[in-house]
Write a protein that holds these residues in place. Sequence first.
Motif, PDB file in Angstrom:
ATOM      1  N   GLY A  47     -42.228  21.078  32.590  1.00 11.93           N
ATOM      2  CA  GLY A  47     -41.272  21.954  31.914  1.00 11.93           C
ATOM      3  C   GLY A  47     -41.658  23.404  32.132  1.00 11.93           C
ATOM      4  N   SER A  48     -41.978  24.111  31.045  1.00  7.66           N
ATOM      5  CA  SER A  48     -42.359  25.512  31.149  1.00  7.66           C
ATOM      6  C   SER A  48     -43.871  25.716  31.076  1.00  7.66           C
ATOM      7  CB  SER A  48     -41.683  26.313  30.031  1.00  7.66           C
ATOM      8  OG  SER A  48     -42.142  25.863  28.773  1.00  7.66           O
ATOM      9  N   ARG A  49     -44.634  24.647  30.976  1.00  4.38           N
ATOM     10  CA  ARG A  49     -46.098  24.731  30.866  1.00  4.38           C
ATOM     11  C   ARG A  49     -46.757  24.386  32.203  1.00  4.38           C
ATOM     12  NH1 ARG A  49     -47.488  25.443  25.680  1.00  4.38           N
ATOM     13  NH2 ARG A  49     -45.969  24.849  24.116  1.00  4.38           N
ATOM     14  N   VAL A  50     -47.837  25.099  32.504  1.00  4.54           N
ATOM     15  CA  VAL A  50     -48.570  24.909  33.748  1.00  4.54           C
ATOM     16  C   VAL A  50     -50.036  24.659  33.416  1.00  4.54           C
ATOM     17  CG1 VAL A  50     -49.273  25.981  35.915  1.00  4.54           C
ATOM     18  CG2 VAL A  50     -47.011  26.419  34.998  1.00  4.54           C
ATOM     19  N   THR A  51     -50.618  23.661  34.067  1.00  6.11           N
ATOM     20  CA  THR A  51     -52.039  23.366  33.916  1.00  6.11           C
ATOM     21  C   THR A  51     -52.640  23.204  35.306  1.00  6.11           C
ATOM     22  OG1 THR A  51     -51.592  22.178  31.866  1.00  6.11           O
ATOM     23  CG2 THR A  51     -53.739  21.824  32.883  1.00  6.11           C
ATOM     24  N   ALA A  52     -53.769  23.855  35.527  1.00 12.81           N
ATOM     25  CA  ALA A  52     -54.482  23.746  36.797  1.00 12.81           C
ATOM     26  C   ALA A  52     -55.894  23.256  36.523  1.00 12.81           C
ATOM     27  CB  ALA A  52     -54.516  25.089  37.516  1.00 12.81           C
ATOM     28  N   TYR A  53     -56.303  22.223  37.236  1.00 11.39           N
ATOM     29  CA  TYR A  53     -57.672  21.720  37.180  1.00 11.39           C
ATOM     30  C   TYR A  53     -58.331  22.085  38.502  1.00 11.39           C
ATOM     31  CZ  TYR A  53     -56.341  18.989  33.115  1.00 11.39           C
ATOM     32  OH  TYR A  53     -55.908  18.613  31.876  1.00 11.39           O
ATOM     33  N   CYS A  54     -59.427  22.830  38.437  1.00  4.93           N
ATOM     34  CA  CYS A  54     -60.117  23.276  39.638  1.00  4.93           C
ATOM     35  C   CYS A  54     -61.566  22.799  39.606  1.00  4.93           C
ATOM     36  CB  CYS A  54     -60.089  24.798  39.738  1.00  4.93           C
ATOM     37  SG  CYS A  54     -58.431  25.489  39.870  1.00  4.93           S
ATOM     38  N   HIS A  55     -61.983  22.162  40.695  1.00  2.00           N
ATOM     39  CA  HIS A  55     -63.352  21.658  40.811  1.00  2.00           C
ATOM     40  C   HIS A  55     -64.056  22.394  41.942  1.00  2.00           C
ATOM     41  CE1 HIS A  55     -66.763  18.996  40.687  1.00  2.00           C
ATOM     42  NE2 HIS A  55     -66.650  18.842  41.999  1.00  2.00           N
ATOM     43  N   ASN A  56     -65.233  22.937  41.633  1.00  2.00           N
ATOM     44  CA  ASN A  56     -66.023  23.667  42.617  1.00  2.00           C
ATOM     45  C   ASN A  56     -67.176  22.787  43.091  1.00  2.00           C
ATOM     46  OD1 ASN A  56     -67.249  25.550  44.207  1.00  2.00           O
ATOM     47  ND2 ASN A  56     -68.057  26.779  42.528  1.00  2.00           N
ATOM     48  N   ASP A  67     -37.946  36.753  31.867  1.00  2.00           N
ATOM     49  CA  ASP A  67     -39.129  36.041  31.409  1.00  2.00           C
ATOM     50  C   ASP A  67     -40.371  36.706  32.015  1.00  2.00           C
ATOM     51  OD1 ASP A  67     -40.665  34.126  30.191  1.00  2.00           O
ATOM     52  OD2 ASP A  67     -39.685  32.426  31.152  1.00  2.00           O
ATOM     53  N   LEU A  68     -41.373  36.963  31.199  1.00  2.00           N
ATOM     54  CA  LEU A  68     -42.562  37.665  31.663  1.00  2.00           C
ATOM     55  C   LEU A  68     -43.455  36.761  32.499  1.00  2.00           C
ATOM     56  CD1 LEU A  68     -43.552  39.549  28.413  1.00  2.00           C
ATOM     57  CD2 LEU A  68     -42.361  40.454  30.395  1.00  2.00           C
ATOM     58  N   ASP A  69     -43.873  37.262  33.668  1.00  4.00           N
ATOM     59  CA  ASP A  69     -44.842  36.545  34.490  1.00  4.00           C
ATOM     60  C   ASP A  69     -46.209  36.677  33.838  1.00  4.00           C
ATOM     61  OD1 ASP A  69     -42.736  36.172  36.194  1.00  4.00           O
ATOM     62  OD2 ASP A  69     -43.320  37.749  37.585  1.00  4.00           O
ATOM     63  N   GLY A  70     -47.098  35.740  34.138  1.00  5.29           N
ATOM     64  CA  GLY A  70     -48.394  35.784  33.475  1.00  5.29           C
ATOM     65  C   GLY A  70     -49.552  35.511  34.405  1.00  5.29           C
ATOM     66  N   ASP A  71     -50.686  36.109  34.086  1.00  3.12           N
ATOM     67  CA  ASP A  71     -51.943  35.872  34.772  1.00  3.12           C
ATOM     68  C   ASP A  71     -52.967  35.488  33.724  1.00  3.12           C
ATOM     69  OD1 ASP A  71     -50.835  36.709  37.207  1.00  3.12           O
ATOM     70  OD2 ASP A  71     -51.339  38.796  36.790  1.00  3.12           O
ATOM     71  N   SER A  72     -53.726  34.437  33.987  1.00  4.50           N
ATOM     72  CA  SER A  72     -54.754  34.032  33.036  1.00  4.50           C
ATOM     73  C   SER A  72     -55.966  34.941  33.169  1.00  4.50           C
ATOM     74  CB  SER A  72     -55.166  32.578  33.274  1.00  4.50           C
ATOM     75  OG  SER A  72     -55.913  32.477  34.466  1.00  4.50           O
ATOM     76  N   ALA A  73     -56.836  34.854  32.202  1.00  2.53           N
ATOM     77  CA  ALA A  73     -58.108  35.558  32.295  1.00  2.53           C
ATOM     78  C   ALA A  73     -58.946  34.875  33.371  1.00  2.53           C
ATOM     79  CB  ALA A  73     -58.829  35.517  30.956  1.00  2.53           C
ATOM     80  N   PRO A  74     -59.755  35.630  34.114  1.00  6.36           N
ATOM     81  CA  PRO A  74     -60.595  34.994  35.136  1.00  6.36           C
ATOM     82  C   PRO A  74     -61.613  34.048  34.499  1.00  6.36           C
ATOM     83  CG  PRO A  74     -60.529  37.375  35.432  1.00  6.36           C
ATOM     84  CD  PRO A  74     -59.869  37.084  34.135  1.00  6.36           C
ATOM     85  N   VAL A  82     -62.948  23.237  35.856  1.00  7.02           N
ATOM     86  CA  VAL A  82     -62.392  24.078  34.804  1.00  7.02           C
ATOM     87  C   VAL A  82     -60.895  23.825  34.698  1.00  7.02           C
ATOM     88  CG1 VAL A  82     -64.145  25.877  35.016  1.00  7.02           C
ATOM     89  CG2 VAL A  82     -62.053  26.043  36.344  1.00  7.02           C
ATOM     90  N   ARG A  83     -60.336  24.121  33.515  1.00  9.41           N
ATOM     91  CA  ARG A  83     -58.899  23.972  33.283  1.00  9.41           C
ATOM     92  C   ARG A  83     -58.314  25.336  32.974  1.00  9.41           C
ATOM     93  NH1 ARG A  83     -56.297  20.903  28.211  1.00  9.41           N
ATOM     94  NH2 ARG A  83     -57.165  22.745  27.253  1.00  9.41           N
ATOM     95  N   LEU A  84     -57.241  25.683  33.664  1.00  3.37           N
ATOM     96  CA  LEU A  84     -56.512  26.924  33.444  1.00  3.37           C
ATOM     97  C   LEU A  84     -55.109  26.562  32.987  1.00  3.37           C
ATOM     98  CD1 LEU A  84     -57.554  28.538  36.819  1.00  3.37           C
ATOM     99  CD2 LEU A  84     -58.499  29.129  34.609  1.00  3.37           C
ATOM    100  N   THR A  85     -54.601  27.237  31.965  1.00  2.00           N
ATOM    101  CA  THR A  85     -53.264  26.934  31.456  1.00  2.00           C
ATOM    102  C   THR A  85     -52.453  28.211  31.301  1.00  2.00           C
ATOM    103  OG1 THR A  85     -53.989  27.073  29.154  1.00  2.00           O
ATOM    104  CG2 THR A  85     -54.058  24.903  30.188  1.00  2.00           C
ATOM    105  N   GLY A  86     -51.149  28.046  31.308  1.00  2.16           N
ATOM    106  CA  GLY A  86     -50.222  29.146  31.094  1.00  2.16           C
ATOM    107  C   GLY A  86     -48.826  28.583  30.921  1.00  2.16           C
ATOM    108  N   ARG A  87     -47.876  29.487  30.640  1.00  2.00           N
ATOM    109  CA  ARG A  87     -46.507  29.016  30.454  1.00  2.00           C
ATOM    110  C   ARG A  87     -45.508  30.142  30.625  1.00  2.00           C
ATOM    111  NH1 ARG A  87     -44.185  29.523  24.851  1.00  2.00           N
ATOM    112  NH2 ARG A  87     -42.758  28.013  25.716  1.00  2.00           N
ATOM    113  N   CYS A  88     -44.269  29.760  30.840  1.00  2.00           N
ATOM    114  CA  CYS A  88     -43.119  30.656  30.808  1.00  2.00           C
ATOM    115  C   CYS A  88     -42.297  30.267  29.583  1.00  2.00           C
ATOM    116  CB  CYS A  88     -42.253  30.485  32.061  1.00  2.00           C
ATOM    117  SG  CYS A  88     -43.039  31.055  33.577  1.00  2.00           S
ATOM    118  N   TRP A  89     -41.335  31.078  29.212  1.00  2.00           N
ATOM    119  CA  TRP A  89     -40.452  30.692  28.109  1.00  2.00           C
ATOM    120  C   TRP A  89     -39.460  29.634  28.566  1.00  2.00           C
ATOM    121  CZ3 TRP A  89     -41.507  31.484  23.285  1.00  2.00           C
ATOM    122  CH2 TRP A  89     -42.332  32.526  22.941  1.00  2.00           C
ATOM    123  N   HIS A  90     -39.031  29.745  29.810  1.00  2.00           N
ATOM    124  CA  HIS A  90     -38.089  28.768  30.358  1.00  2.00           C
ATOM    125  C   HIS A  90     -38.672  28.177  31.633  1.00  2.00           C
ATOM    126  CE1 HIS A  90     -34.717  29.103  27.588  1.00  2.00           C
ATOM    127  NE2 HIS A  90     -35.045  30.378  27.468  1.00  2.00           N
TER     128      HIS A  90
END
Length: 116
Positions: free
Chosen positions: A49-58, A77-84, A93-101
């Motif tokens: 939907g409007s939620r994004v999850t990224a799993y990154c393995h180093n 809708d505002l674009d977003g950047d997560s904190a490093p 690590v897991r990174l998450t973010g979302r849009c309104w739509h």
Amino acid sequence: MRLYRRLAAATAAVLFVIAVPYEALSSSPAREDPGADPFGAACRVRTAGSRVTAYCHNPYPEPDRLQLHIECLRWWDLDGDSAPVTAGPATTVRLTGRCWHEVGAVWVSHARAGAR
């Protein structure tokens, strides 16, 4: 005739999604130049939907600073950047973010931990 066109379009869309290689969906700096020092976490990005999850393995001994970037589909809708986030050696690590739509595009940027 109309049913045939719909079926052909749906089949073409499914084949396109299946035919896109995993390497094109998840790239890391280590895969770009085989002669370079091994570096870069491998990331899997999921959109629900409007939620994004990224799993990154180093898998490498050098830490990787990761940042999730989300470009929303709607112009208002505002674009977003997560904190490093730093992924250490053999760390996921897991990174998450979302849009309104709707989500338009998603990518993960990589940087060496010492670089700013």
